[in-house]
Design an enzyme around this catalytic site. Structure first.
Site, PDB file in Angstrom:
ATOM      1  N   LYS A 173       0.842  -1.195   0.000  1.00 42.80           N
ATOM      2  CA  LYS A 173       0.000   0.000   0.000  1.00 42.80           C
ATOM      3  C   LYS A 173       0.883   1.252   0.000  1.00 42.80           C
ATOM      4  CE  LYS A 173      -0.446  -0.066   5.052  1.00 42.80           C
ATOM      5  NZ  LYS A 173      -1.380  -0.019   6.199  1.00 42.80           N
ATOM      6  N   TYR A 217      15.477  31.166   4.541  1.00 42.13           N
ATOM      7  CA  TYR A 217      14.396  31.944   5.132  1.00 42.13           C
ATOM      8  C   TYR A 217      14.621  32.184   6.619  1.00 42.13           C
ATOM      9  CZ  TYR A 217      11.573  31.232   0.905  1.00 42.13           C
ATOM     10  OH  TYR A 217      11.109  31.242  -0.381  1.00 42.13           O
TER      11      TYR A 217
END
Length: 407
Positions: free
Chosen positions: A59, A287
């Site tokens: 999955k 940043y």
């Protein structure tokens, strides 16, 4: 409002021929060692013996490795069946040529989903009587028989029928035409814990349901309970089949379980250095300038970021590898880039490939290391890499960081 000028398309310019894989490996990518998945599957098969089946859990796009390639590699190692979370994942595997049994672990509750299960020969999970009636109605109208697996909630409080009602539900399903109870299973909540008490309690509850069925147990019923941790640690939890996820991809489910089997990690994440620059001491990086250089520094920008699956929480807490050497990451990780300090690694050059996760010569960075730094688990790290990163088949003849090929 005036619009920005755009250059006209040049119809007289023909695109140059590009080598296969040029765009795929131009920035950043995931290398998947399918051979490692096959070898891990063989190790797990040896662990469980010839009388127990192995269901490979593929999955979430094969835990980020690519579901089809992973399933085929596991099949080559002896996997008997596959487990997915959704019907779409199951149908996707059918489209990729997988013909083995596929169990959908998620909850299906619509008539069109039942039609699709019959159309694609997919095994749905039953957790409620309402679900069973729906499956029965659709299958009966089509004159079909739909095999199902019943999920028992023995301690997860998630999907599944409460274990106290499990035997009654199975017996009721057996009275419905059009349904066949092929399997019964449960999910272990803490099989990777040092303390086995919760696992033992869940096993006792599972066994009590099976005992309550007594002589009414369906013929050939497939019982499965074990996940990767239980498969590795306790043969008493193997029953008729085990469901293996994380171990398939080369990782032990917990630190204290490492080394029991010589599992090989199947994933490596690589990225390219796009630019190098030298900055003075005291320069703020990225940043918010959360990091300032402490000396004149040679910085390298690497073309991978949090949009690709590198957690922003790792900012200034991770590093990359080049030629087996650790280079620390500095400043805030951004959407598409991160910065590393290459001051002590003068051989690093523009266009060089660095290892963000995985093996590089004698060094390695594991998803467990990332998980510990972020306060999460290896599963979360592996499943977090975005579809923007192509999954490429690793080339064993090339050194780590060499050119991958398209899988």
């Amino acid at each position: 409002m005036p619009t920005a000028p755009t250059a006209p398309l040049r119809s007289d310019i023909q695109p140059e021929a590009m080598p296969v894989g040029f765009l795929q490996d131009s920035r950043a990518w995931i290398e998947v060692d399918e051979g490692a998945i096959t070898r891990n599957t063989r190790l797990l098969r040896q662990r469980i013996g010839p009388n127990v089946k192995l269901m490979a859990v593929v999955k979430a796009n094969g835990y980020g490795h690519g579901d089809g390639a992973t399933a085929k590699a596991a099949r080559a190692g002896g996997a008997d069946a596959f487990a997915v979370a959704s019907l779409a994942e199951a149908v996707g595997l059918r489209h990729q040529g997988l013909q083995e049994p596929i169990l959908v672990l998620g909850h299906l509750s619509r008539s069109d989903e039942v039609h699709a299960c019959l159309r694609w020969h997919v095994l749905p999970t039953v957790s409620t009587m309402d679900q069973a009636r729906l499956f029965h109605t659709v299958a009966s109208r089509l004159g079909a028989c739909l095999p199902v697996h019943v999920n028992l909630d023995t301690g997860m409080a998630r999907l599944g029928v409460p274990w106290q009602e499990g035997a009654a539900l199975i017996q009721a399903i057996l009275r419905l035409d059009g349904l066949q109870v092929e399997g019964v299973y449960s999910h272990l909540a803490a099989a990777d814990a040092v303390d086995p008490s919760l696992t033992k309690q869940q096993q006792q509850r599972f066994d009590r349901v099976l005992a309550a069925l007594a002589n009414g147990q369906p013929a050939g019923l497939c019982r499965h309970l074990a996940n990767s941790a239980a498969t590795i640690t306790d043969s008493g939890l193997h029953y008729d089949m085990v469901r293996v996820g994380l171990a398939l991809y080369g990782h032990a489910p917990a630190e204290h379980l490492e080394g029991i089997l010589p599992l090989q990690p199947a994933m490596a994440v690589r990225a390219r250095v796009t630019i190098l620059k030298t900055v003075p001491a005291g320069t703020g990086i990225s940043y918010d300038h959360r990091y300032h250089t402490k000396r004149p520094s040679r910085l390298a920008v690497v073309a991978i970021g949090y949009a690709d699956g590198v957690p922003r929480l790792l900012s200034s807490r991770m590093g990359v590898l080049h030629q087996g050497q650790w280079l620390p990451q500095v400043g805030s990780i951004t959407m598409d880039q991160l910065v590393i300090d290459a001051t002590d690694h003068p051989r690093l050059h523009t266009g060089a490939v660095v290892t963000v996760l995985g093996n590089d010569e004698t060094a390695s960075i594991s998803p467990r290391q990332w998980g510990q730094a972020c306060g999460t688990i290896p599963w979360d790290i592996l499943c977090g890499f975005s579809s923007r990163l192509p999954r490429l088949q690793a080339v064993h003849s090339a050194p780590h960081g060499g050119q991958p090929t398209i899988s």
